[in-house]
Design an enzyme around this catalytic site. Structure first.
Site, PDB file in Angstrom:
ATOM      1  N   ARG A  22      38.531  42.162  46.344  1.00  0.00           N
ATOM      2  CA  ARG A  22      37.239  42.447  46.306  1.00  0.00           C
ATOM      3  C   ARG A  22      36.458  42.170  45.011  1.00  0.00           C
ATOM      4  O   ARG A  22      36.880  42.807  43.999  1.00  0.00           O
ATOM      5  CB  ARG A  22      37.165  43.846  46.937  1.00  0.00           C
ATOM      6  CG  ARG A  22      35.576  44.450  47.312  1.00  0.00           C
ATOM      7  CD  ARG A  22      35.425  46.002  47.173  1.00  0.00           C
ATOM      8  NE  ARG A  22      35.250  46.375  45.679  1.00  0.00           N
ATOM      9  CZ  ARG A  22      36.032  47.331  45.164  1.00  0.00           C
ATOM     10  NH1 ARG A  22      36.667  48.046  46.080  1.00  0.00           N
ATOM     11  NH2 ARG A  22      35.813  47.783  43.922  1.00  0.00           N
TER      12      ARG A  22
ATOM     13  N   GLU B  48      33.495  42.394  38.123  1.00  0.00           N
ATOM     14  CA  GLU B  48      34.767  42.755  38.130  1.00  0.00           C
ATOM     15  C   GLU B  48      35.432  42.416  39.389  1.00  0.00           C
ATOM     16  O   GLU B  48      34.775  42.325  40.472  1.00  0.00           O
ATOM     17  CB  GLU B  48      35.377  44.086  37.846  1.00  0.00           C
ATOM     18  CG  GLU B  48      34.710  45.084  38.406  1.00  0.00           C
ATOM     19  CD  GLU B  48      34.970  46.691  38.062  1.00  0.00           C
ATOM     20  OE1 GLU B  48      35.991  47.451  38.550  1.00  0.00           O
ATOM     21  OE2 GLU B  48      34.257  47.198  37.072  1.00  0.00           O
TER      22      GLU B  48
ATOM     23  N   SER C 227      37.498  52.375  40.338  1.00  0.00           N
ATOM     24  CA  SER C 227      36.739  53.694  40.920  1.00  0.00           C
ATOM     25  C   SER C 227      35.764  54.229  39.923  1.00  0.00           C
ATOM     26  O   SER C 227      35.202  55.294  40.227  1.00  0.00           O
ATOM     27  CB  SER C 227      37.705  54.895  41.306  1.00  0.00           C
ATOM     28  OG  SER C 227      38.759  54.497  41.961  1.00  0.00           O
TER      29      SER C 227
ATOM     30  N   GLY D 114      40.029  49.676  47.680  1.00  0.00           N
ATOM     31  CA  GLY D 114      40.073  50.922  48.477  1.00  0.00           C
ATOM     32  C   GLY D 114      39.809  50.853  49.732  1.00  0.00           C
ATOM     33  O   GLY D 114      39.170  49.862  50.425  1.00  0.00           O
TER      34      GLY D 114
ATOM     35  N   ASP E  77      33.162  42.679  42.654  1.00  0.00           N
ATOM     36  CA  ASP E  77      31.888  43.355  42.406  1.00  0.00           C
ATOM     37  C   ASP E  77      31.052  42.606  41.802  1.00  0.00           C
ATOM     38  O   ASP E  77      31.250  41.996  40.789  1.00  0.00           O
ATOM     39  CB  ASP E  77      32.172  44.911  41.821  1.00  0.00           C
ATOM     40  CG  ASP E  77      33.101  45.621  42.776  1.00  0.00           C
ATOM     41  OD1 ASP E  77      33.166  45.516  43.982  1.00  0.00           O
ATOM     42  OD2 ASP E  77      33.714  46.461  42.032  1.00  0.00           O
TER      43      ASP E  77
ATOM     44  N   GLU F 187      43.750  57.654  39.876  1.00  0.00           N
ATOM     45  CA  GLU F 187      43.276  57.363  40.924  1.00  0.00           C
ATOM     46  C   GLU F 187      44.385  57.738  42.251  1.00  0.00           C
ATOM     47  O   GLU F 187      43.962  57.242  43.339  1.00  0.00           O
ATOM     48  CB  GLU F 187      42.874  55.934  41.271  1.00  0.00           C
ATOM     49  CG  GLU F 187      41.996  55.671  40.322  1.00  0.00           C
ATOM     50  CD  GLU F 187      41.516  54.094  40.485  1.00  0.00           C
ATOM     51  OE1 GLU F 187      40.894  53.636  41.110  1.00  0.00           O
ATOM     52  OE2 GLU F 187      41.851  53.306  39.203  1.00  0.00           O
TER      53      GLU F 187
ATOM     54  N   ASN G  46      38.973  43.302  42.103  1.00  0.00           N
ATOM     55  CA  ASN G  46      39.813  44.542  42.393  1.00  0.00           C
ATOM     56  C   ASN G  46      40.972  43.670  43.363  1.00  0.00           C
ATOM     57  O   ASN G  46      40.768  43.129  44.471  1.00  0.00           O
ATOM     58  CB  ASN G  46      39.108  45.582  43.136  1.00  0.00           C
ATOM     59  CG  ASN G  46      40.208  46.949  43.491  1.00  0.00           C
ATOM     60  OD1 ASN G  46      41.268  46.680  43.721  1.00  0.00           O
ATOM     61  ND2 ASN G  46      39.665  47.990  42.991  1.00  0.00           N
TER      62      ASN G  46
ATOM     63  N   TYR H 243      33.031  58.264  46.251  1.00  0.00           N
ATOM     64  CA  TYR H 243      34.195  58.999  47.305  1.00  0.00           C
ATOM     65  C   TYR H 243      33.688  60.424  47.709  1.00  0.00           C
ATOM     66  O   TYR H 243      34.392  61.031  48.387  1.00  0.00           O
ATOM     67  CB  TYR H 243      35.349  59.130  46.439  1.00  0.00           C
ATOM     68  CG  TYR H 243      36.000  57.943  45.893  1.00  0.00           C
ATOM     69  CD1 TYR H 243      36.427  57.016  46.829  1.00  0.00           C
ATOM     70  CD2 TYR H 243      36.185  57.634  44.639  1.00  0.00           C
ATOM     71  CE1 TYR H 243      36.879  55.927  46.632  1.00  0.00           C
ATOM     72  CE2 TYR H 243      36.601  56.324  44.263  1.00  0.00           C
ATOM     73  CZ  TYR H 243      37.164  55.520  45.435  1.00  0.00           C
ATOM     74  OH  TYR H 243      37.639  54.105  44.940  1.00  0.00           O
TER      75      TYR H 243
END
Length: 316
Positions: free
Chosen positions: A261, A276, A152, A282, A263, A16, A278, A222
């Site tokens: 964050r 999950e 990602s 990002g 999800d 990443e 993070n 992305y």
């Protein structure tokens, strides 16, 4: 904040790297917009000597994958006594390993799709087809396959037909030594950012994710235009509140700090299911945390400048 200077760590050597560099550039610009002096540094062999020589007031880790999220860089920063924004090394490790994070939340009674995590060696030693057949028998179809670590959505695949399993498994294992296989929950995909404030962790408005082809993979994340976003998410007030509570619970249960964050999938009954979390979300032009910050009526620079002050205060 004009008398603070901060080193933003971005890049590194993970899959990443390019995303991390984009995150670092955007975060640096945001911090400069509120008067912070910023240096952008790569996480390479020169990093420690740079820190020792220049001694920034604080470091912000904008690394994605690998050492930026598994706690390694954070452990080194702790060793040399440099304040940094983000979660400490032990909690990073818990969050980085997706099966571990899911197990923590499941033990607390929170909803997460049923799963099995298996190392690559299991398929070789017990026979790949027999193991794949057992997975389908236990979890049914469709399934979500992803590496047990990493971000990602690299190596992530939705499998709706058993014939797709072998190639999806190879794809997931190309990014790690073990695969996480989950029941696929149909519903609304959301991301909920949590920011630590003076009164504890606060959930920002959930961001709804609508990829054009139905799968929020690396390309959809992305590449501008391949995914639509709604911030706040267009879900019921009850579902939005439940998603926020789930994200705060994950933040607390895993011992996360400053920013995270989560999800999740909100099913047809309005129940959010943890996927999950993070610890270094990002910050690119198509990333979810900046959308949540904007939906909350705040600025990215102000949010992170405040977190920098919290990091510095912790070290005093």
């Amino acid at each position: 904040m004009s008398d603070r200077w901060v080193a933003v760590l971005a890049g590194g050597l993970s899959h990443e790297r390019e995303v991390s560099l984009r995150s670092g550039r955007r975060l640096s610009a945001a911090l400069r917009s509120v008067g912070v002096t910023v240096a952008e540094w790569d996480a390479d062999a020169r990093l420690l000597s740079r820190i020792e020589q220049e001694r920034p007031d604080a470091v912000v880790v904008a690394l994605h994958g690998g050492e930026g999220e598994n706690g390694a860089v954070q452990a080194v920063l702790d060793m040399i006594g440099v304040p940094y924004v983000g979660t400490g090394p032990h909690a990073c490790r818990r969050a980085w390993d997706k099966p571990t994070a899911k197990a923590e939340l499941a033990r607390a009674g929170l909803a997460t799709p049923d799963w099995v995590a298996l190392p690559h060696a299991t398929f070789r030693e017990l026979g790949a087809q027999a193991v794949l057949d057992s997975l389908v028998a236990k979890l049914g179809l469709p399934l979500m396959l992803k590496p047990d670590q990493g971000g990602s959505a690299l190596g992530a695949h939705v499998v709706r037909d058993a014939a797709e399993l072998p190639s999806a498994m190879v794809g997931a294992l190309s990014y790690g030594d073990a695969v996480l296989v989950e029941q696929f929950v149909e519903g609304t995909e959301v991301a909920i950012t949590v920011i630590d404030g003076p009164d504890g962790p606060e959930a920002l408005p959930a961001v709804q994710i609508e990829p054009a082809d139905g799968v929020y993979d690396y390309t959809a994340r992305y590449t501008a235009g391949l995914t639509s976003y709604r911030a706040p998410a267009e879900v019921s007030p009850e579902a939005a509140a439940a998603a926020g509570e789930l994200a705060i619970a994950a933040h607390r249960l895993l011992g996360l700090r400053d920013v995270s964050r989560t999800d999740a999938i909100i099913d047809r009954d309005g129940t959010p299911h943890f996927l999950e979390v993070n610890v270094s979300p990002g910050l690119t032009e198509t990333s979810l945390l900046p959308m949540a910050v904007e939906a909350a009526g705040r600025s990215l620079g102000e949010v992170f400048a405040t977190l920098v002050e919290r990091a510095i205060a912790r070290s005093q």
